[in-house]
Design a protein around this motif. Structure first.
Motif, PDB file in Angstrom:
ATOM      1  N   GLU A 181      -3.128  -4.875  -4.405  1.00 62.21           N
ATOM      2  CA  GLU A 181      -3.266  -3.590  -3.739  1.00 62.21           C
ATOM      3  C   GLU A 181      -4.187  -2.705  -4.556  1.00 62.21           C
ATOM      4  O   GLU A 181      -4.155  -2.724  -5.783  1.00 62.21           O
ATOM      5  CB  GLU A 181      -1.891  -2.917  -3.561  1.00 62.21           C
ATOM      6  N   HIS A 217       1.828  -3.221  -0.070  1.00 58.06           N
ATOM      7  CA  HIS A 217       2.238  -4.555  -0.503  1.00 58.06           C
ATOM      8  C   HIS A 217       3.702  -4.532  -0.965  1.00 58.06           C
ATOM      9  O   HIS A 217       4.098  -3.641  -1.716  1.00 58.06           O
ATOM     10  CB  HIS A 217       1.343  -5.026  -1.651  1.00 58.06           C
ATOM     11  N   CYS A 261      -1.898  -8.716   1.980  1.00 60.02           N
ATOM     12  CA  CYS A 261      -0.570  -9.086   2.447  1.00 60.02           C
ATOM     13  C   CYS A 261      -0.651  -9.411   3.932  1.00 60.02           C
ATOM     14  O   CYS A 261      -1.330  -8.727   4.689  1.00 60.02           O
ATOM     15  CB  CYS A 261       0.410  -7.933   2.201  1.00 60.02           C
ATOM     16  N   PRO A 305       1.962  -6.294   5.764  1.00 60.21           N
ATOM     17  CA  PRO A 305       2.017  -5.066   4.964  1.00 60.21           C
ATOM     18  C   PRO A 305       3.076  -4.108   5.486  1.00 60.21           C
ATOM     19  O   PRO A 305       3.346  -4.065   6.695  1.00 60.21           O
ATOM     20  CB  PRO A 305       0.614  -4.488   5.104  1.00 60.21           C
TER      21      PRO A 305
END
Lengths: 338, 345, 316
Positions: free
Chosen positions: A242, A255, A327, A330
């Motif tokens: 991130e 994340h 991710c 997320p």
């Protein structure tokens, strides 16, 4: 102070940076049998006047990243640019002018100062790089000591005569001596007591205001990193998971690892204390950087993991406000369209 | 009900080349069963020496002691080595800061735990080993039956600290002394270990002395808090009182120094100026006075540790300031902190 | 493990090669080094000398001489210049005495070194520690041949407690074997006892400061169990490698002076005699044999390390 300079050439930039270390190698014959990938495909940029925080737990590769960026180590892949100039494979001679502009401050002030040198000599080393010598150097050393809050009369003392916090100030004075543009700070306050930590954090802030320095602030303490940084990169097992403005990372983590990290910080916040609420802690432990888990590296510890997380590595994707996260699922983002 | 541990006026001094070093200077507190007492302080505050003294681990030719520490019918400070040996590990167990170095690197985890069990109880090796596997499982080590034969270096830092906790639990102690047990660990692992300790306290009713420098941990885990500075307790209170209405300027300084989510980003932290006192030549009177922006004439005399708030008899502090003034003095940028010193230096 | 053995063997070949070349060359450049002169006797004519040179191959280029000698050594047919007898037979004859000397002495110096080292570590800073420090310094700085000569004079010549000199084989008469070796053992050991006790003392003081020793105390173990079970074992590990190498040195003929003073007729004494006569083949063989022992023993120590310290892994 803002990260608005995205279109300008960044001061220090890494692109696809990789750092691998051979794990076992025999003496006579045989090649490395396995590698530890400390930094794996990391791209980030540090802009003029900003502080970029890099957080992560031990073994996440943050220190290796810092060492590659200042070219204390030679990366095994990717590139490092300083003011647009490729310094990935620059020789020691080519690096010399750049060394004067990028300095590093280390975690352990005890180990990074030569115990047999007087403080004056330690600080003056950087002055010589600038060609300052003689009585001008003496004056400058005293100046620098005063700037970092040390008594200029103590130029002739040895490092061991100072406390931990004062030694870290000496390390900072040494870095300042070359009049750098960038200082890479590797856990600069984590060896210090809380009250001393605050002094050093304040000092770094003052110096940045006065001299327009740019900082890459590497640490494991999220509270400190949040306090000093404009933008923050969160690392997990060698990768950035991130990267966003500090308030974004803390206020709206995307994340799940970032969220777990934030939840794990013991807080003195009365609201959180009252409920004695147990944070949703990430179970298990970080994997092994020699053989990281396939797919998303965080998936074995992640409550949101699905099949795709176990097989496919999520790319670093930009969400609203330039908030980057790697991710598949997320937090707070409903439609996963990419 | 008598306290599990009652420490009264504990003093520890070491003879050094530069003169006597008063590491612990009159510390008193009590721990009840099932209670977590946190001792907060920075390096040199004497908190670790105090903790180790309770188990006689600071004894030596150059050490001298004063005061008492009553644990059941044993007085720990004056106890003979034989009396202490019976207490160590069996009734009071200790967890150390660095799990990397606190376990013997050349012995298997299980053997180190079995060794402790068999030092205190007449059980067979096999029985002790079976209990060890149970313990490892109990503290959350996966595959305990195989990990029992692992060497410390084969486990991660978090797992090693869990093994250390299993070791501490192996003889069902009544008191646990944890000396910075999570300082060497990552923050997610720290959260796991803290949860483990809290659960233990709830299930077994063990009393805990928790040494730390991290106020965040204190606020999460402690029932009662002692703040130590320069070898003395400067404030002692239940955890909520300590955070909501701290009475000693050093406590304000500690609370202010730690960056928190509530404090504006990139604002100046209200740091404590100067550095901690030398325990070889401590300042006369209040040890914190030289760094305290609020110090005034009486601070040349040592204030007693006593309750100064009419409505809260359990809240003790060592400060000459009027309790009425404190609310105003400790406010920095709308939060608790120590104001910048007016004089330079 | 196989890989380890292969790598160590390769290392050994390199070491032996270098050492043999070095030793061989020393005797080529040494003054008065021409063996033909000595072989020919005092009043030799140039013709005799030339004949001998031809017969022994001293007229050939150095590398050929080297290769010839090495070939003879490896096939076991190497002959000494001075006595012109098989060198390997001669070494084999000396081995029982040397092994007896080394084995006994190594046990003695290890046990005494351990006892005195432990004692001074536990009494560090006190009077007894200081006395032991002075004694070990005396032991370290006293040459073994002085100790040997004085002991011989007092205990064998003046008071007939021990026999004067010589070696009696174990098979022939165990008691006499023992009596003949007591003085050599102790004369040889004194320097090592002094040295080992100092090394062990400092190892133990380091270990005593380790966190895990504090843990052991906090577990409620007795002082003795803490010392024996946790401190001594860790402190002995580095001492083992020292011990192995010193032992290899003595077996390899390194106890030259003690062997000569007590006339043990071991490998060391053979080396001494060969050096006196600049007799290259035995010197070369003994040096290589000593180096071989050192390499083999250090490999064995590495294996032992892995057993004693699980953190260590076998690498060449």
């Amino acid at each position: 102070m803002s990260a608005a300079g995205a279109d300008r050439v960044p001061l220090l930039a890494a692109s696809g940076l990789q750092q691998r270390f051979p794990v076992t190698r025999s003496l006579l014959f045989g090649r490395p049998s396995s590698y530890l990938t400390a930094v794996d495909d990391v791209s980030l940029a540090l802009h003029e006047g900003e502080t970029l925080g890099v957080v992560g737990e031990s073994g996440c590769g943050k220190t290796s990243l810092a060492r590659c960026l200042v070219r204390l180590a030679r990366p095994t892949g990717g590139t490092v640019h300083y003011r647009g100039q490729d310094i990935t494979h620059a020789s020691a001679r080519q690096l010399r002018p750049i060394r004067a502009e990028i300095q590093m401050v280390f975690q352990d002030p005890e180990a990074s100062l030569n115990p047999r040198q007087r403080v004056g000599q330690i600080v003056a080393t950087g002055l010589r790089l600038r060609g300052v010598g003689g009585s001008a150097a003496d004056r400058e050393v005293r100046n620098l000591l005063a700037q970092v809050g040390l008594n200029p009369e103590h130029v002739n003392r040895f490092p061991h005569e100072f406390s931990g916090g004062q030694r870290q100030r000496i390390g900072i004075a040494r870095a300042l001596a070359v009049q750098p543009k960038v200082i890479v700070l590797d856990e600069p306050v984590s060896a210090l007591d809380v009250s001393i930590q605050a002094q050093v954090v304040n000092l770094l802030d003052d110096l940045q205001q006065e001299q327009g320095l740019s900082y890459l602030f590497v640490a494991h303490d999220l509270a400190v990193v949040r306090h000093v940084s404009d933008r923050i990169a969160v690392m997990y097992l060698g990768q950035i998971v991130e990267l966003a403005a500090a308030d974004e990372v803390y206020g709206r983590p995307l994340h799940p690892y970032t969220a777990a990290l934030l939840a794990a910080i013991p807080s003195t916040d009365p609201a959180r204390r009252r409920g004695r609420h147990r944070p949703a802690v990430a179970p298990g432990e970080p994997g092994n950087p020699i053989s990281p888990p396939p797919g998303c590296r965080f998936h074995p510890r992640c409550g949101r993991a699905t099949d795709v997380c176990r097989t496919t590595q999520p790319p670093l994707v930009a969400y609203s406000g330039g908030h980057l996260a790697a991710c598949h699922h997320p937090l707070g983002v409903e439609s996963v369209g990419s | 009900m008598a306290a599990l541990l009652q420490v009264t006026d504990l003093e520890v001094a070491f003879r050094t080349h530069d003169g006597p070093l008063r590491a612990v200077d009159g510390v008193s507190f009590a721990v009840d069963a099932g209670q977590i007492v946190a001792v907060v302080g920075e390096s040199g505050s004497g908190k670790s020496v105090m903790a180790m003294t309770l188990l006689g681990l600071t004894r030596g030719a150059n050490a001298s002691f004063g005061g008492t520490a009553q644990f059941g019918d044993v007085e720990l400070v004056g106890a003979t080595e034989d009396e202490l040996r019976a207490v160590r590990g069996a009734q009071i167990a200790m967890i150390f800061q660095n799990p990397m170095t606190a376990l013997n690197p050349v012995q298997r985890i299980g053997r180190q735990i079995v060794e402790q069990i068999r030092a205190h109880e007449p059980v067979s090796r096999a029985a002790a080993r079976a209990r060890t596997v149970e313990l490892l499982d109990r503290v959350g080590i996966p595959q305990a039956a195989t990990r029992v034969d692992a060497f410390p270096h084969e486990l991660s830092g978090g797992m090693r600290q869990r093994a250390m906790i299993a070791l501490a639990l192996s003889c069902q102690p009544r008191l646990l002394i944890a000396d910075e047990p999570t300082t060497a660990l990552d923050v997610t692992i720290q959260a796991q270990i803290l949860a483990e300790i809290e659960e233990l306290r709830r299930e077994t009713g063990v009393g805990v002395v928790f040494i730390t420098h991290d106020l965040g941990i204190v606020s999460q885990i402690a029932d009662q808090v002692l703040v130590m500075y320069g070898g003395r307790v400067v404030e002692s209170a239940p955890v909520d009182a300590m955070f909501d209405d701290p009475q000693h300027p050093y406590t304000w300084g500690l609370l202010g120094s730690a960056p928190t989510a509530e404090r504006a980003r990139r604002s100046r932290l209200p740091a404590i100026g100067g550095s901690p006192p030398s325990l070889l030549r401590p300042p006369a009177g209040c040890h914190f006075a030289p760094r305290c922006p609020h110090s005034f004439d009486p601070c040349g005399q040592t204030p007693a540790l006593r309750d100064r708030l009419a409505d809260r008899p359990g809240h003790l502090d060592r400060c000459w300031l009027e309790p009425g003034q404190k609310r105003r003095l400790r406010e920095v940028d709308g939060q608790i902190g120590l104001a910048a010193a007016e004089r330079a230096g | 493990m196989t890989r380890f053995i292969i790598q160590r063997t390769a290392q050994m070949v390199v070491v032996l090669f270098c050492i043999s070349i070095f030793t061989f060359l020393i005797f080529q450049v040494i003054p008065n080094g021409n063996p033909a002169l000595r072989l020919a006797g005092q009043a030799a004519t140039p013709q005799t000398i030339a004949a001998i040179e031809r017969q022994w191959g001293f007229d050939k280029p150095i590398y050929v001489q080297y290769l010839d000698t090495m070939q003879k050594i490896l096939t076991g047919s190497v002959i000494s210049y001075s006595q012109q007898i098989n060198v390997l037979d001669q070494i084999k004859r000396g081995l029982p005495a040397t092994i007896s000397l080394a084995g006994g002495a190594a046990v003695i110096w290890l046990l005494f070194g351990m006892a005195l080292g432990t004692l001074s570590a536990l009494r560090a800073g006190r009077f007894s520690d200081r006395v032991l420090a002075v004694l070990s310094l005396v032991g370290i700085s006293m040459p073994s041949f002085v100790v040997a000569t004085v002991a011989l004079y007092l205990l064998a010549y003046k008071v007939h407690v021990f026999p004067l000199s010589g070696y009696v084989s174990l098979a022939q008469d165990p008691w006499q074997w023992f009596l003949h070796l007591v003085l050599p053992w102790f004369s040889l050991s004194i320097i090592y006892v002094g040295f080992y006790s100092r090394v062990l003392r400092s190892n133990m003081l380091d270990t005593l400061a380790e966190d895990y020793v504090r843990t052991a105390t906090a577990k409620g173990l007795s002082r003795r169990r803490v010392i024996v079970g946790h401190v001594l074992r860790a402190s002995l590990i580095p001492l083992m490698s020292l011990w192995g190498l010193d032992f290899a040195g003595v077996i390899g003929g390194g106890a030259i002076l003690v062997e000569v003073v007590f006339n043990l007729n071991g490998v060391g004494q053979y080396a001494a005699e060969s050096i006196q006569t600049l007799d290259v083949p035995p010197i070369l063989v003994i040096v290589m044999y000593g180096a071989f022992l050192v390499v083999v023993l250090s490999a064995m120590i590495d294996v032992l390390y892995v057993v004693l310290d699980p953190r260590v892994r076998l690498t060449a």
